[in-house]
Design a protein around this motif. Structure first.
Motif, PDB file in Angstrom:
ATOM      1  N   GLN A 173       0.820  -1.208   0.000  1.00 33.55           N
ATOM      2  CA  GLN A 173       0.000   0.000   0.000  1.00 33.55           C
ATOM      3  C   GLN A 173       0.854   1.258   0.000  1.00 33.55           C
ATOM      4  N   SER A 275      -5.285  -0.975   1.557  1.00 36.40           N
ATOM      5  CA  SER A 275      -6.541  -0.787   0.846  1.00 36.40           C
ATOM      6  C   SER A 275      -7.157  -2.139   0.540  1.00 36.40           C
ATOM      7  N   LEU A 276      -8.347  -2.109  -0.036  1.00 35.42           N
ATOM      8  CA  LEU A 276      -9.000  -3.351  -0.457  1.00 35.42           C
ATOM      9  C   LEU A 276      -8.097  -4.104  -1.425  1.00 35.42           C
ATOM     10  N   TYR A 277      -7.469  -3.374  -2.347  1.00 35.53           N
ATOM     11  CA  TYR A 277      -6.595  -4.012  -3.339  1.00 35.53           C
ATOM     12  C   TYR A 277      -5.419  -4.708  -2.657  1.00 35.53           C
ATOM     13  N   SER A 279      -4.957  -5.670   0.438  1.00 33.15           N
ATOM     14  CA  SER A 279      -5.395  -6.787   1.278  1.00 33.15           C
ATOM     15  C   SER A 279      -5.777  -7.991   0.432  1.00 33.15           C
ATOM     16  N   ASP A 280      -6.519  -7.742  -0.639  1.00 34.35           N
ATOM     17  CA  ASP A 280      -6.990  -8.817  -1.508  1.00 34.35           C
ATOM     18  C   ASP A 280      -5.823  -9.559  -2.152  1.00 34.35           C
ATOM     19  N   ASP A 310      -9.354   3.220 -10.508  1.00 30.70           N
ATOM     20  CA  ASP A 310      -8.279   2.905  -9.575  1.00 30.70           C
ATOM     21  C   ASP A 310      -8.320   1.428  -9.190  1.00 30.70           C
ATOM     22  N   ASP A 312      -8.739  -0.171  -6.245  1.00 29.89           N
ATOM     23  CA  ASP A 312      -9.811  -0.640  -5.367  1.00 29.89           C
ATOM     24  C   ASP A 312     -11.122  -0.819  -6.138  1.00 29.89           C
ATOM     25  N   THR A 313     -11.408   0.138  -7.022  1.00 28.82           N
ATOM     26  CA  THR A 313     -12.620   0.016  -7.835  1.00 28.82           C
ATOM     27  C   THR A 313     -12.545  -1.208  -8.735  1.00 28.82           C
ATOM     28  N   VAL A 315     -10.974  -3.998  -8.070  1.00 33.84           N
ATOM     29  CA  VAL A 315     -11.233  -5.175  -7.228  1.00 33.84           C
ATOM     30  C   VAL A 315     -12.733  -5.363  -7.058  1.00 33.84           C
ATOM     31  N   GLU A 333     -22.078   2.725  -3.448  1.00 38.01           N
ATOM     32  CA  GLU A 333     -20.799   2.222  -3.943  1.00 38.01           C
ATOM     33  C   GLU A 333     -21.025   1.131  -4.987  1.00 38.01           C
TER      34      GLU A 333
END
Length: 364
Positions: A173, A275-277, A279-280, A310, A312-313, A315, A333
């Protein structure tokens, strides 16, 4: 990709062991040559023996490598290797090293995160090269293609440690953040740890960010300070190895000042929420292994490009396609991502509506 070459070592045109550019491609400018030598010059650790025992060179003097942007805007990948005695018919002074660098207009066909593992750099001059023959007036431009090269064993060993897995998500991150911020990421660890981190970054970073992440191990803050006068772009990811520089990095101070600093040796880590990305992708690598993580990164990178969004979007978009909705925080969202997918013709509105109703238990 055509690359220009530079070789710098303790030989000298008169074979007296003076440090100089042994030879370089005529296309490399004087300023570029100065920047490469300044950034890649080798400094031994303070506790290294003057004469290193035979067979222990790599133990005491690990290879130095870097991938950075020169003030001209061209890219450079380079390696610096400690040799020991200078190339000379006059004496046998110790302290010699050899820099082999490639200068490129861009990184097409060159995968930057393979530099720590690459076997395209000259390790030494042969006796005939330094003793019998004059140095070439100009080194030829060569075609190089550096494909992804990762050491699965190094990655597995690193990710098997639960602490390392969590820290890696924060490092990933931080590196993503620094590509759009006036910040850098400082990392400390063993040779294998830092190589594992670069290999993992190469796997997990979106492909669009690869060319933005410059890096250097055995980093010299003093060298970059001098180069700042040349408008040399700052290095984004840096490895300060304890004892390998005259400058010692204080990681605790860096963390206290809000900088991205991670010392695996001392257990000092910046507080960076993944971020979600991040972590994923780290979870995918830890649970499923190397190739599923590569496939996942490629999928998300493609979605980022197709949807112009981006990470996260992207993902979330992949989760929508897979009928997984638990990562969404609100209906708004979900609608934003859903509309993006529709505009790119990724999904059919009517067919997908039925799947969503089923998932929510509304279609029964």
């Amino acid at each position: 990709m055509k690359a220009y070459q530079l070789i710098y070592t303790g030989c000298g045109k008169n074979k007296t062991g003076d440090f100089s550019v042994w030879s370089q491609s005529s296309e490399i400018t004087k300023e570029e040559s100065f920047e490469i030598v300044k950034m890649m010059s080798y400094t031994k650790a303070r506790n290294t023996p003057y004469e290193i025992p035979e067979g222990e060179l790599d133990k005491y003097c690990p290879v130095k490598y870097g991938c950075f942007t020169l003030s001209t805007g061209r890219k450079c990948i380079a390696q610096s290797r400690y040799i020991g005695p200078v190339y000379s018919v006059v004496d046998q002074r110790q302290g010699n090293f050899i820099i082999h660098a490639y200068v490129l207009d861009d990184l097409t066909d060159v995968y930057p995160f393979s530099v720590p593992f690459a076997d395209i750099f000259k390790k030494e001059l042969t006796y005939s090269e330094w003793h019998d023959n004059p140095a070439p007036d100009s080194l030829p431009a060569v075609e190089i293609s550096l494909k992804p090269m990762v050491n699965d064993g190094i990655i597995k060993a690193f990710m098997s440690n639960e602490r390392n897995k969590n820290v890696m998500a924060s490092i990933l991150q931080a590196v993503i953040n620094c590509t759009s911020e006036d910040k850098s990421v400082s990392i400390n660890g063993t040779e294998d740890e830092q190589k594992a981190i670069y290999a993992i970054l190469g796997i997990l970073l979106p492909s669009a960010l690869h060319s933005k992440v410059t890096f250097a191990n055995q980093y010299s803050a003093r060298a970059e300070f001098v180069l700042a006068a040349n408008n040399f772009p700052p290095i984004k990811v840096k490895n300060f190895l304890d004892g390998n520089q005259n400058f010692v990095c204080n990681y605790q101070d860096k963390v206290s000042m809000g900088e991205y600093a991670f010392s695996l040796d001392h257990g000092i880590f910046a507080d960076v929420k993944p971020s979600l990305y991040a972590s994923d992708l780290v979870e995918t690598l830890a649970k499923n292994g190397l190739f599923p993580a590569i496939k996942r990164t490629e999928e998300i990178s493609k979605v980022m490009k197709d949807l112009n969004c981006d990470a996260d979007t992207a993902v979330l978009a992949c989760l929508v396609k897979a009928n997984q909705f638990n990562a969404f925080n609100s209906a708004e969202e979900y609608k934003r991502v859903f509309d993006l997918l529709l505009s790119a013709n990724y999904i059919d509105r009517n067919a997908f509506a039925g799947k969503l109703y089923e998932e929510l238990g509304l279609g029964k």
